[in-house]
Design a protein around this motif. Sequence first.
Motif, PDB file in Angstrom:
ATOM      1  N   LEU A   1       0.820  -1.208   0.000  1.00  0.00           N
ATOM      2  CA  LEU A   1       0.000   0.000   0.000  1.00  0.00           C
ATOM      3  C   LEU A   1       0.856   1.261   0.000  1.00  0.00           C
ATOM      4  O   LEU A   1       0.464   2.285  -0.575  1.00  0.00           O
ATOM      5  N   ALA A   2       2.021   1.194   0.636  1.00  0.00           N
ATOM      6  CA  ALA A   2       2.891   2.372   0.683  1.00  0.00           C
ATOM      7  C   ALA A   2       3.609   2.602  -0.631  1.00  0.00           C
ATOM      8  O   ALA A   2       3.985   3.733  -0.943  1.00  0.00           O
ATOM      9  N   ALA A   3       3.822   1.538  -1.425  1.00  0.00           N
ATOM     10  CA  ALA A   3       4.652   1.643  -2.616  1.00  0.00           C
ATOM     11  C   ALA A   3       3.870   1.643  -3.920  1.00  0.00           C
ATOM     12  O   ALA A   3       4.408   2.047  -4.948  1.00  0.00           O
ATOM     13  N   GLN A   4       2.623   1.190  -3.895  1.00  0.00           N
ATOM     14  CA  GLN A   4       1.892   0.977  -5.145  1.00  0.00           C
ATOM     15  C   GLN A   4       0.509   1.608  -5.087  1.00  0.00           C
ATOM     16  O   GLN A   4      -0.063   1.787  -4.014  1.00  0.00           O
ATOM     17  N   PRO A   5      -0.053   1.928  -6.266  1.00  0.00           N
ATOM     18  CA  PRO A   5      -1.418   2.465  -6.304  1.00  0.00           C
ATOM     19  C   PRO A   5      -2.439   1.380  -5.997  1.00  0.00           C
ATOM     20  O   PRO A   5      -2.138   0.184  -6.044  1.00  0.00           O
ATOM     21  N   LEU A   6      -3.661   1.787  -5.699  1.00  0.00           N
ATOM     22  CA  LEU A   6      -4.725   0.814  -5.444  1.00  0.00           C
ATOM     23  C   LEU A   6      -5.170   0.170  -6.750  1.00  0.00           C
ATOM     24  O   LEU A   6      -5.291   0.840  -7.776  1.00  0.00           O
ATOM     25  N   PRO A   7      -5.440  -1.130  -6.737  1.00  0.00           N
ATOM     26  CA  PRO A   7      -5.974  -1.774  -7.941  1.00  0.00           C
ATOM     27  C   PRO A   7      -7.406  -1.338  -8.202  1.00  0.00           C
ATOM     28  O   PRO A   7      -8.171  -1.093  -7.269  1.00  0.00           O
ATOM     29  N   ALA A   8      -7.760  -1.244  -9.466  1.00  0.00           N
ATOM     30  CA  ALA A   8      -9.110  -0.827  -9.843  1.00  0.00           C
ATOM     31  C   ALA A   8     -10.104  -1.973  -9.787  1.00  0.00           C
ATOM     32  O   ALA A   8     -11.309  -1.741  -9.899  1.00  0.00           O
ATOM     33  N   GLY A   9      -9.642  -3.184  -9.619  1.00  0.00           N
ATOM     34  CA  GLY A   9     -10.531  -4.338  -9.594  1.00  0.00           C
ATOM     35  C   GLY A   9      -9.771  -5.604  -9.245  1.00  0.00           C
ATOM     36  O   GLY A   9      -8.577  -5.566  -8.913  1.00  0.00           O
ATOM     37  N   PRO A  10     -10.410  -6.764  -9.361  1.00  0.00           N
ATOM     38  CA  PRO A  10      -9.816  -8.027  -8.908  1.00  0.00           C
ATOM     39  C   PRO A  10      -9.093  -8.829  -9.987  1.00  0.00           C
ATOM     40  O   PRO A  10      -8.676  -9.955  -9.737  1.00  0.00           O
ATOM     41  N   ARG A  11      -8.946  -8.287 -11.198  1.00  0.00           N
ATOM     42  CA  ARG A  11      -8.332  -9.046 -12.296  1.00  0.00           C
ATOM     43  C   ARG A  11      -6.807  -8.972 -12.180  1.00  0.00           C
ATOM     44  O   ARG A  11      -6.226  -7.885 -12.205  1.00  0.00           O
ATOM     45  N   ILE A  12      -6.176 -10.130 -12.087  1.00  0.00           N
ATOM     46  CA  ILE A  12      -4.739 -10.189 -11.804  1.00  0.00           C
ATOM     47  C   ILE A  12      -3.999 -10.859 -12.952  1.00  0.00           C
ATOM     48  O   ILE A  12      -4.305 -12.007 -13.317  1.00  0.00           O
ATOM     49  N   ALA A  13      -3.036 -10.156 -13.504  1.00  0.00           N
ATOM     50  CA  ALA A  13      -2.146 -10.754 -14.498  1.00  0.00           C
ATOM     51  C   ALA A  13      -0.954 -11.375 -13.773  1.00  0.00           C
ATOM     52  O   ALA A  13      -0.442 -10.811 -12.809  1.00  0.00           O
ATOM     53  N   ILE A  14      -0.518 -12.566 -14.273  1.00  0.00           N
ATOM     54  CA  ILE A  14       0.604 -13.290 -13.661  1.00  0.00           C
ATOM     55  C   ILE A  14       1.621 -13.584 -14.755  1.00  0.00           C
ATOM     56  O   ILE A  14       1.269 -14.145 -15.807  1.00  0.00           O
ATOM     57  N   LEU A  15       2.861 -13.232 -14.526  1.00  0.00           N
ATOM     58  CA  LEU A  15       3.903 -13.525 -15.508  1.00  0.00           C
ATOM     59  C   LEU A  15       5.204 -13.830 -14.781  1.00  0.00           C
ATOM     60  O   LEU A  15       5.431 -13.360 -13.663  1.00  0.00           O
ATOM     61  N   GLY A  16       6.057 -14.659 -15.405  1.00  0.00           N
ATOM     62  CA  GLY A  16       7.323 -14.999 -14.769  1.00  0.00           C
ATOM     63  C   GLY A  16       8.059 -16.084 -15.533  1.00  0.00           C
ATOM     64  O   GLY A  16       7.605 -16.575 -16.578  1.00  0.00           O
ATOM     65  N   ASN A  17       9.181 -16.504 -14.956  1.00  0.00           N
ATOM     66  CA  ASN A  17      10.031 -17.480 -15.637  1.00  0.00           C
ATOM     67  C   ASN A  17       9.910 -18.883 -15.036  1.00  0.00           C
ATOM     68  O   ASN A  17      10.790 -19.714 -15.212  1.00  0.00           O
ATOM     69  N   SER A  18       8.815 -19.130 -14.311  1.00  0.00           N
ATOM     70  CA  SER A  18       8.572 -20.466 -13.770  1.00  0.00           C
ATOM     71  C   SER A  18       7.095 -20.806 -13.900  1.00  0.00           C
ATOM     72  O   SER A  18       6.238 -20.138 -13.312  1.00  0.00           O
ATOM     73  N   GLU A  19       6.801 -21.827 -14.674  1.00  0.00           N
ATOM     74  CA  GLU A  19       5.417 -22.241 -14.849  1.00  0.00           C
ATOM     75  C   GLU A  19       4.814 -22.697 -13.522  1.00  0.00           C
ATOM     76  O   GLU A  19       3.675 -22.368 -13.192  1.00  0.00           O
ATOM     77  N   SER A  20       5.581 -23.451 -12.735  1.00  0.00           N
ATOM     78  CA  SER A  20       5.068 -23.973 -11.467  1.00  0.00           C
ATOM     79  C   SER A  20       4.745 -22.845 -10.502  1.00  0.00           C
ATOM     80  O   SER A  20       3.698 -22.848  -9.829  1.00  0.00           O
ATOM     81  N   LEU A  21       5.646 -21.863 -10.412  1.00  0.00           N
ATOM     82  CA  LEU A  21       5.401 -20.745  -9.512  1.00  0.00           C
ATOM     83  C   LEU A  21       4.210 -19.910  -9.993  1.00  0.00           C
ATOM     84  O   LEU A  21       3.437 -19.384  -9.187  1.00  0.00           O
TER      85      LEU A  21
END
Length: 929
Positions: free
Chosen positions: A492-512
């Motif tokens: 909350l101190a570092a980032q803006p509030l999300p406008a809704g519940p839709r979450i994108a996920i990306l990274g270099n590990s499929e399992s994670l």
Amino acid sequence: MTIESDPSYPAHWEADVVLRDGGTARIRPITTEDAGRLVSFYEQVSDESKYYRFFAPYPRLSDRDVHRFTHHDYVDRVGLAATIGGEFIGTVRYDRISADGRPASAPADEAEVAFLVQDAHQGRGVASTLLEHIGAVARERGIRRFAAEVLPANTKMIKVFTDAGYQQKRSFEDGSVHLTLDLEPTAESLAVQRAREQRAEAHSVQRLLAPGSVAVVGVSRSGAGVGAAALRNLRDSGFRGHLYAVNEAITRDLLDGVRAYPAVGDIGAPVDLAVIAVPADRVPEAVAACGEHGVQGLVVLSAGYGESGPAGLARQRELVRQVRSYGMRLIGPNAYGVINTAPEVELNASLTPAPMPTRGRIGLFTQSGAIGIALLSALLRRGEGLSSFVSAGNRADVSGNDILQYWYDDEATDVALLYLETLGNPRKFTRLARRTAAVKPVVVAKGGRHSPAGHVVPDTRLPEATVSALLRQAGVIRVDTVTELVDVGLLLAAQPLPAGPRIAILGNSESLGILTYDACLTQGLRPLPPLDLTTAAAPADFRAALTDALRSEDCDAVVVTAIPWVSEDAPADDLAGALRAAVAAHPGKPVAVVHVELGELVEALSAVRGAPHPAPSRSWGPVADPAPHAPAGPLSAAGDSIPSYPAAERAVKAVAEAVRYGQWRRATADDDGRVPEYEDIDEADTADRLAGLLAEVDPGAVLTLTDPDARELLAGYGIRVLPTLPAPSADAAVRAAGVLGYPVALKTTAPHLRHRADLGGVRLDLTNEAELRRSYEELTDALGKPAELQPVVQAMVARGVDTVVRSVIDPAAGAVLSFGLAGVASELLGDTAHRLVPATDRDAAGLIRSIRTAPLLFGWRGSDPVDTPALEELLLRLSRLVDDHPEVIGVSLEPVVVAAEGVSVLSATVRVAHPPARGDLGPRTLPSY
């Protein structure tokens, strides 16, 4: 004066209050023992103030005056005094008068009121505070209006009356201004009172956190011990004000390079804050020395108080009385200390060694010193600074409520984190938290289900789940652990509030990525399919993918997952730089990072430590319209740091809390709800009825109303309870059915069978005499004799969903409104929702929709929806009843049948008692535990 020496003395009128400038005073009734104090007080009042009071030169009080102003019956003649150090600084009195202005007794409901405030204390809000308290006393004694005569030149006193918010009439008669105030509290008078409370309590905390000078009392010459540690920390933090050391055995001018004195009184300059670190048995002497020197506030590090047992608890209560008698505020005892990182202050009056935390946007309050150390360490490890820190120990005076008042309009604080072992006054806390949460997030971790030693507060009967529900109603983000407190606070101190519940996920590990996806579903979020960049992804690939996600209109927040590379070609600094570049280019959505064994990434992602100034603030998007006196300016984030987490569940939990808080903020901004008015409510008649019912009830006793009395009382607020007729025999049951009309219900009202349809104590839809007689015989054969069962007959109502509506007065939280479906299953599962009273229309709508079985009310599996608007109205009417009349301490409507059209209350239990003398809706007071 005490109750023992004078049984008529109203001890419950005594109160400690915070004045406009942050100092404290004690308000109490004037007694016959105050003649000397009154004369001394009057001698210190200027001739001008005396003239304004008596409309003529009045240099001294006669013996007759002194007798008149110190002898009261506490009914028709009442005087209150504001005192500091036992001496009067202001007085107010009222005399009950008749319609023609002559002295009178009840039932006359008007009184003449007059004030006098010592000139040295004018402008501190003494008169306005006295008006609040004398108004509450007058209402308690049946007085409804105040009349006052004021000279036109006495503009300060005219302003006291006109600014109070009461309905008033004003006229000019015989050379003076005649004012008449209706003492019935109004929305405006309550708003004025709350605004004054906020300013005063915030100022009192500001005096503790931003002193111009500090003295540490109890600094050892050897450099060992708590006092010496506190002095070093103050010195090494770069405190901008004057610093002094106090040791009664000092023989030299300096201790650890700080100017030293044998006593506070020897310091030839003002002292704003004293840090006391002497043994508990010597603290009273130190407090007295500080009070005599004019110290404004104390931080007592000394232990040996409430945490040590009954004797320590008594010592703690006496400490609070002594501190307040000098007009000071107290942090502690058994405190860890306070920190303020503002560049113009740089205060580290705590046991946290240098270097103290860097500047940041988080405010932190704890009761426990050990938890405070853990939280400070956690924030330091993760690169986050603080605006201010208070660890209050036993919290005998300054509490989380006071700190919330300060943070509310503190521009240096964007996020409020609190670790609380007790809530103290939950009703006030939720009120303050709701207002603060409308402009900045409030995150609370509450430890322990019971009050620990040293924290003397009213016990609450509410289950922990209910307390959580009430906090969330107020917009508070409730977390379970200190780890979650830090996790959520960082996001909350570092980032803006999300406008809704839709979450994108990306990274270099499929399992994670899959683990993160599952965690999102568990938290009720709507995750998009994870984007696997593969283990070969370079920082540039992360940047491109994150840029696409931040540009997309299909997501509201992004969680980035990262595992170590096999090669050394992609150091953590490069990845952190790539992520920050993407976020900087496309701000507006929160980003959190999940890392596995990438400890160096945490530091790389953190904001630069030790920065001389926080990064510029930026808006968090849709927020509530500021309330009156709300701080100006946007809610800000801390800069370019991106919070990182070692587990997917922790990151997603933080994001989920931000989503829910954002939803609450937007809903509150759109419609904060209102408490509706109903023209058919008869408040005055209900008050008279309650007075009659309680006339023969002893104070402290509880009266459960008879069914007829309960029905009549509820009817005054438009709540109709379906009548029942007693059926002590089968013939009586038949006669009752003849009066009510078939079909009827036959049911028992014995306490052990009431509302227990599962035990066979209810027979429904009896359409004729034969069915009624047969059911009566079956009931008595199976369950007992009529005298034991107390059977009644009641008309049938339209079928619907059986529900339960209750309100109860909790000793700490105040009035709570509860709702659930009737039946063993709901009771067993604890499927009950709660709201604080007074409930708004928005609260009522949310209340019936927040239980897990709510679908049964809205047409589950093809059934007809029931009349939820009528149910909401019933909830709001009950809320009004218990809010308007504190004598009503418990109501249970069970069952309430909600049909396709309308609701039917089949049974009601009402408990009443004499109301407490004061509450959160009374005049401003400091708690006296």
